[in-house]
Each structure stands twice: as structure tokens, then as C-alpha cells.
Design a protein around this motif. Structure first.
Motif, PDB file in Angstrom:
ATOM      1  N   LEU A 181     -54.205  13.150 -37.832  1.00  0.00           N
ATOM      2  CA  LEU A 181     -55.261  14.163 -37.924  1.00  0.00           C
ATOM      3  C   LEU A 181     -55.277  15.065 -36.699  1.00  0.00           C
ATOM      4  O   LEU A 181     -55.633  16.247 -36.800  1.00  0.00           O
ATOM      5  N   ASN A 182     -54.880  14.540 -35.541  1.00  0.00           N
ATOM      6  CA  ASN A 182     -54.850  15.327 -34.296  1.00  0.00           C
ATOM      7  C   ASN A 182     -53.521  16.056 -34.090  1.00  0.00           C
ATOM      8  O   ASN A 182     -53.315  16.670 -33.031  1.00  0.00           O
ATOM      9  N   GLY A 183     -52.607  15.985 -35.064  1.00  0.00           N
ATOM     10  CA  GLY A 183     -51.345  16.701 -34.958  1.00  0.00           C
ATOM     11  C   GLY A 183     -50.287  16.003 -34.150  1.00  0.00           C
ATOM     12  O   GLY A 183     -49.240  16.603 -33.857  1.00  0.00           O
ATOM     13  N   ASP A 184     -50.526  14.756 -33.764  1.00  0.00           N
ATOM     14  CA  ASP A 184     -49.539  14.000 -32.984  1.00  0.00           C
ATOM     15  C   ASP A 184     -48.544  13.363 -33.961  1.00  0.00           C
ATOM     16  O   ASP A 184     -48.661  12.182 -34.316  1.00  0.00           O
ATOM     17  N   VAL A 185     -47.573  14.159 -34.397  1.00  0.00           N
ATOM     18  CA  VAL A 185     -46.604  13.735 -35.412  1.00  0.00           C
ATOM     19  C   VAL A 185     -45.211  13.771 -34.800  1.00  0.00           C
ATOM     20  O   VAL A 185     -44.828  14.758 -34.142  1.00  0.00           O
ATOM     21  N   ARG A 186     -44.446  12.722 -35.026  1.00  0.00           N
ATOM     22  CA  ARG A 186     -43.093  12.621 -34.480  1.00  0.00           C
ATOM     23  C   ARG A 186     -42.058  12.889 -35.575  1.00  0.00           C
ATOM     24  O   ARG A 186     -42.254  12.522 -36.738  1.00  0.00           O
ATOM     25  N   LEU A 187     -40.940  13.514 -35.167  1.00  0.00           N
ATOM     26  CA  LEU A 187     -39.807  13.737 -36.065  1.00  0.00           C
ATOM     27  C   LEU A 187     -38.685  12.764 -35.725  1.00  0.00           C
ATOM     28  O   LEU A 187     -38.388  12.530 -34.548  1.00  0.00           O
ATOM     29  N   LEU A 188     -38.059  12.221 -36.778  1.00  0.00           N
ATOM     30  CA  LEU A 188     -36.920  11.322 -36.598  1.00  0.00           C
ATOM     31  C   LEU A 188     -35.620  12.075 -36.857  1.00  0.00           C
ATOM     32  O   LEU A 188     -35.510  12.806 -37.851  1.00  0.00           O
ATOM     33  N   LYS A 189     -34.658  11.902 -35.957  1.00  0.00           N
ATOM     34  CA  LYS A 189     -33.357  12.562 -36.092  1.00  0.00           C
ATOM     35  C   LYS A 189     -32.402  11.634 -36.843  1.00  0.00           C
ATOM     36  O   LYS A 189     -32.050  10.564 -36.346  1.00  0.00           O
ATOM     37  N   PRO A 190     -31.957  12.015 -38.042  1.00  0.00           N
ATOM     38  CA  PRO A 190     -31.071  11.150 -38.821  1.00  0.00           C
ATOM     39  C   PRO A 190     -29.631  11.216 -38.300  1.00  0.00           C
ATOM     40  O   PRO A 190     -29.279  12.121 -37.522  1.00  0.00           O
ATOM     41  N   PRO A 191     -28.776  10.300 -38.741  1.00  0.00           N
ATOM     42  CA  PRO A 191     -27.369  10.311 -38.280  1.00  0.00           C
ATOM     43  C   PRO A 191     -26.629  11.588 -38.658  1.00  0.00           C
ATOM     44  O   PRO A 191     -25.710  12.002 -37.951  1.00  0.00           O
ATOM     45  N   GLU A 192     -27.020  12.212 -39.741  1.00  0.00           N
ATOM     46  CA  GLU A 192     -26.312  13.413 -40.208  1.00  0.00           C
ATOM     47  C   GLU A 192     -26.664  14.655 -39.406  1.00  0.00           C
ATOM     48  O   GLU A 192     -25.974  15.684 -39.492  1.00  0.00           O
ATOM     49  N   TYR A 193     -27.732  14.593 -38.625  1.00  0.00           N
ATOM     50  CA  TYR A 193     -28.183  15.749 -37.834  1.00  0.00           C
ATOM     51  C   TYR A 193     -27.322  15.881 -36.590  1.00  0.00           C
ATOM     52  O   TYR A 193     -27.275  14.978 -35.750  1.00  0.00           O
ATOM     53  N   LYS A 194     -26.658  17.001 -36.457  1.00  0.00           N
ATOM     54  CA  LYS A 194     -25.783  17.270 -35.314  1.00  0.00           C
ATOM     55  C   LYS A 194     -26.389  18.388 -34.469  1.00  0.00           C
ATOM     56  O   LYS A 194     -26.281  19.571 -34.804  1.00  0.00           O
ATOM     57  N   GLY A 195     -27.062  18.000 -33.401  1.00  0.00           N
ATOM     58  CA  GLY A 195     -27.693  18.998 -32.544  1.00  0.00           C
ATOM     59  C   GLY A 195     -28.756  18.368 -31.675  1.00  0.00           C
ATOM     60  O   GLY A 195     -28.801  17.143 -31.480  1.00  0.00           O
ATOM     61  N   ASP A 196     -29.627  19.203 -31.135  1.00  0.00           N
ATOM     62  CA  ASP A 196     -30.676  18.767 -30.218  1.00  0.00           C
ATOM     63  C   ASP A 196     -32.035  18.790 -30.919  1.00  0.00           C
ATOM     64  O   ASP A 196     -32.296  19.628 -31.802  1.00  0.00           O
ATOM     65  N   LEU A 197     -32.912  17.905 -30.476  1.00  0.00           N
ATOM     66  CA  LEU A 197     -34.273  17.841 -31.007  1.00  0.00           C
ATOM     67  C   LEU A 197     -35.191  17.344 -29.885  1.00  0.00           C
ATOM     68  O   LEU A 197     -35.083  16.208 -29.429  1.00  0.00           O
ATOM     69  N   LEU A 198     -36.073  18.220 -29.408  1.00  0.00           N
ATOM     70  CA  LEU A 198     -36.949  17.922 -28.281  1.00  0.00           C
ATOM     71  C   LEU A 198     -38.407  18.175 -28.652  1.00  0.00           C
ATOM     72  O   LEU A 198     -38.713  19.013 -29.523  1.00  0.00           O
ATOM     73  N   MET A 199     -39.332  17.455 -27.999  1.00  0.00           N
ATOM     74  CA  MET A 199     -40.770  17.634 -28.200  1.00  0.00           C
ATOM     75  C   MET A 199     -41.406  18.101 -26.893  1.00  0.00           C
ATOM     76  O   MET A 199     -41.770  17.295 -26.030  1.00  0.00           O
ATOM     77  N   PRO A 200     -41.546  19.422 -26.673  1.00  0.00           N
ATOM     78  CA  PRO A 200     -42.142  19.917 -25.422  1.00  0.00           C
ATOM     79  C   PRO A 200     -43.645  19.726 -25.368  1.00  0.00           C
ATOM     80  O   PRO A 200     -44.230  19.759 -24.271  1.00  0.00           O
ATOM     81  N   ASN A 201     -44.282  19.544 -26.510  1.00  0.00           N
ATOM     82  CA  ASN A 201     -45.734  19.377 -26.524  1.00  0.00           C
ATOM     83  C   ASN A 201     -46.111  18.505 -27.729  1.00  0.00           C
ATOM     84  O   ASN A 201     -45.299  18.315 -28.654  1.00  0.00           O
ATOM     85  N   THR A 202     -47.329  18.018 -27.765  1.00  0.00           N
ATOM     86  CA  THR A 202     -47.765  17.136 -28.846  1.00  0.00           C
ATOM     87  C   THR A 202     -47.697  17.868 -30.196  1.00  0.00           C
ATOM     88  O   THR A 202     -48.331  18.921 -30.371  1.00  0.00           O
ATOM     89  N   GLY A 203     -46.907  17.309 -31.099  1.00  0.00           N
ATOM     90  CA  GLY A 203     -46.805  17.890 -32.433  1.00  0.00           C
ATOM     91  C   GLY A 203     -45.922  19.112 -32.530  1.00  0.00           C
ATOM     92  O   GLY A 203     -45.799  19.708 -33.608  1.00  0.00           O
ATOM     93  N   LEU A 204     -45.267  19.524 -31.435  1.00  0.00           N
ATOM     94  CA  LEU A 204     -44.387  20.694 -31.435  1.00  0.00           C
ATOM     95  C   LEU A 204     -42.965  20.238 -31.127  1.00  0.00           C
ATOM     96  O   LEU A 204     -42.724  19.561 -30.124  1.00  0.00           O
ATOM     97  N   TRP A 205     -42.017  20.642 -31.990  1.00  0.00           N
ATOM     98  CA  TRP A 205     -40.626  20.216 -31.851  1.00  0.00           C
ATOM     99  C   TRP A 205     -39.711  21.431 -31.847  1.00  0.00           C
ATOM    100  O   TRP A 205     -39.926  22.384 -32.596  1.00  0.00           O
TER     101      TRP A 205
END
Length: 373
Positions: A151-175
Motif C-alpha cells: 500500500l505504501n509503494g514499497d514493491v520489489r522487482l525480481l530479475k529473472p535469468p533471461e534478463y540481460k542487463g542492469d536493474l537498480l532501485m534508487p528509491n522506494t518503489g522506483l526501479w
């Protein structure tokens, strides 16, 4: 004598002379009678009925009773009068054309393939078999901290094995994500549901529930794979094959950016929906679950008294745009069911990628361009 040849319908002069030249009484001629002009005198019926009046002119009235031996068939037997004060059924005028606006819309036309990019057939067959073995997980009761985080937007993304690249969370709920050129299909999923059937289903809470997230496309296409790059926004019931874009397999829906089509458990070419997503666009995808007094009885949808009304909508650059009714009428021969998406299962946010792209995904309301009322 030929001149005195007799004519049909009369007699000759020679016959008249023969009557006077021979002694004795003339031969007796049979008299001929002609019917009097006009109709016969009035006819009286020999039953208990009154005299039947003659119609005008020279026509004759039929007898009042049916011919002997005639019996009524069941279809000709009039219905019995209603008992008591009951009103007879209203007359239905079959010549009146019904109001088509009251009828459900026809099913949207589907396509066999996308006009832009299409997945590998072997990947599709592998995913179908994977879904057959791994059935959808029943919903679970979330803990209070887990539900509060979503409800507060604190949601995490999971990077699967097929994803080739970068994935960072600079702020809560922002990727922030970046994929390499030529990357294959992959599906990023939220680690936690953002719709919990146990606590969000409107028939249980008696309230409307909306889920939503946004993605800003910073760039599309890099290097040699520039023409084969795009993004998809969707929702999935778990588990889901992460080498497939959302919307292609059971328990999922999505809007694909390369062709602008919407996919609901659709492994083919989707249905027309919006214009393709371009670099610089900020698009959001939402689902609204609400109470429904009654849902139209669409032919290809399951009939259930416990269904919620579900609307799927898209926003672009802060403005709400196209939407569709999840319970729309479906084509029996082409469409699959909406199993897993009608509010009875937990749903995770999903972002599909292929090719080289840069994007920002926001699950926190403070970062959205579109603000719900």
C-alpha cells in the motif's frame, strides 16, 4: 337443304314445315326452363341459430357452423381465460426492432500473429508445457507488514535469468532498468502480489480496489537490435514462465508496446487496443475491481454470482486513455478464458522486455504522472 342445316342450340326451318304437312298432332316437345334472375329467396337454418343475413350483392354467406367431422387441433385451441384477477400476457409486437444499445458489444477481433515481433515457437511450446505442469497457486493471507508495504509503494522487482542487463532501485518503489541490445524475451515480476485476493476482493470487502504502476521508456533500441526492442506492462498470477512476455500464458494480461495490442491469456497476435509505445512515453496500466449488481451473461464467459466487475485501463503521459472490460464477450473459437484475472487469485505486477531498452518503473504513487482521484 344445306341452307337449312341446323345450328347448335336451336332447330331448322325444315323441321317446322314437317310439323304442318303431316296429319295428326304435332310431336310433343320437352319444355326447357331457365333459372329466374337474382339470388334465391332467403334461406332459413334448421338449427337453434337465428336467421343468417344475406351479404350485400350476389354473394352467399357460408354456414355458421364448421363442416361435419371437423375437429380443432391443439394449436388452434385458444388459451383458457386467466383465473381471478390475473392479467393476460402483454402482446408482443414482433415488428418492433430491438434497441441494439442494450445488447453486449460483439467480441473484439483477434489476430494470429503480431505485425512487429513474434516469439520463437520452441519457447512457446516449452512455456505451454511448463504451465500445464505448474498450475496457478491459490491465494494466501498476507501478513500485515507485507500488505502495508504494498500500500505504501514499497514493491520489489525480481530479475529473472533471461534478463540481460542492469536493474537498480534508487528509491522506494522506483526501479531503473537497462537491457542489452539483442536481449531475448524476459519478464520482470514483483516479489510480492500487488493485489491480494484475501484482502482486496470487492465481494469480501464491499469496496472498490485499483492497482496500478507506471513505466517511463527512456530509450528504445541500441545497436544492431534497434528494430527489435520494446516493453510490455501487465499482471500475472503465479507461477509464470519468465522467458515469456506477460499476456501470452494463462493467468496473465498485458499491453505490448511494439504493436499496441492487448493480450489476455493470448499466445497469438492479441487484439487492437492503442498506438505503439515510443521512446519518451510514460505509460501506466491499472486494474479496477468493483462490485457489480449484475453482469451481462456473455456467451463465452462463466456464469457466476460471485464475479466482480473488472476494468483494465491504460494511461499515457499522465492522461487516462483506453480501457476494456475484462468480462467482455469472447470468441469461443479463438479466445481463452480469463482464469486467474477476475479477482480470485493474487496478482503480481509484470514488465516484459526484449531488445535493448532503458526504462524507469514506479510502484509508488508519489512518482506517478497520473494521479487517481
Amino acid at each position: 337443304m344445306d341452307f337449312f342445316k341446323s345450328f347448335k342450340g336451336g332447330h331448322s326451318i325444315a323441321q317446322d314445315e314437317a310439323y304442318t304437312s303431316h296429319p295428326g298432332p304435332p310431336p310433343v316437345r320437352e319444355p326447357t326452363y331457365q333459372p329466374p334472375p337474382g339470388p334465391p329467396p332467403p334461406h332459413q337454418c334448421h338449427n337453434h341459430s337465428a336467421h343468417v343475413p344475406l351479404p350485400a350483392g350476389n354473394e352467399y354467406a357460408p354456414p355458421p357452423d364448421p363442416p361435419p367431422g371437423w375437429q380443432k387441433t391443439p394449436s388452434e385451441t385458444p388459451p383458457a381465460p386467466p383465473d381471478g384477477d390475473e392479467e393476460p400476457p402483454p402482446y408482443y409486437d414482433w415488428t418492433v426492432v430491438p434497441d441494439n444499445s442494450l445488447l453486449p458489444p460483439p467480441p473484439a477481433l483477434g489476430h494470429e500473429k503480431s505485425p512487429s515481433s513474434n516469439a520463437n515457437l520452441s519457447d512457446a511450446d516449452r512455456a505451454h508445457e511448463w504451465c500445464r505442469i505448474n498450475s496457478m497457486v491459490r491465494p494466501h493471507q498476507p501478513t500485515h507488514p507485507q500488505h502495508s508495504a504494498v500500500l505504501n509503494g514499497d514493491v520489489r522487482l525480481l530479475k529473472p535469468p533471461e534478463y540481460k542487463g542492469d536493474l537498480l532501485m534508487p528509491n522506494t518503489g522506483l526501479w531503473k532498468g537497462s537491457t542489452r541490445a539483442g536481449s531475448k524475451d524476459s519478464c520482470l515480476l514483483t516479489s510480492s502480489p500487488i493485489y491480494f485476493a484475501y484482502v482486496d476482493y470487492p465481494l469480501r470487502t464491499r469496496n472498490t480496489k485499483t492497482i496500478y504502476f507506471e513505466v517511463k521508456v527512456r530509450s528504445l533500441g541500441r545497436g544492431r537490435g534497434a528494430d527489435e526492442s520494446s516493453i510490455a506492462l501487465g499482471y500475472c498470477a503465479m507461477p509464470y514462465p519468465t522467458w515469456r512476455l506477460p499476456g501470452w500464458e494463462r493467468g496473465s494480461l498485458a499491453v505490448h508496446g511494439d504493436d499496441g495490442r492487448r493480450y489476455v491469456n493470448n499466445t497469438w497476435g492479441g487484439k487492437e487496443f492503442t498506438s505503439p509505445i515510443k521512446a519518451g512515453d510514460t505509460v501506466g496500466l491499472g486494474m479496477t475491481f468493483a462490485l457489480a449488481d449484475s453482469l451481462p451473461g456473455y456467451e463465452a464467459q462463466p456464469k457466476s454470482e460471485t464475479m466482480a466487475k473488472v476494468k483494465v485501463f491504460l494511461t499515457r503521459n499522465g492522461r487516462r486513455g483506453e480501457d476494456w472490460d475484462l468480462h467482455e464477450e469472447l470468441d469461443k473459437d479463438e479466445d481463452l478464458s480469463i482464469d486467474g484475472l477476475d479477482g480470485h487469485f493474487d496478482l503480481h505486477g509484470a514488465i516484459g522486455t526484449f531488445g535493448g531498452i532503458d526504462f524507469d518503473a514506479s510502484f509508488n504513487r508519489r512518482d506517478w504522472l497520473w494521479q487517481p482521484r
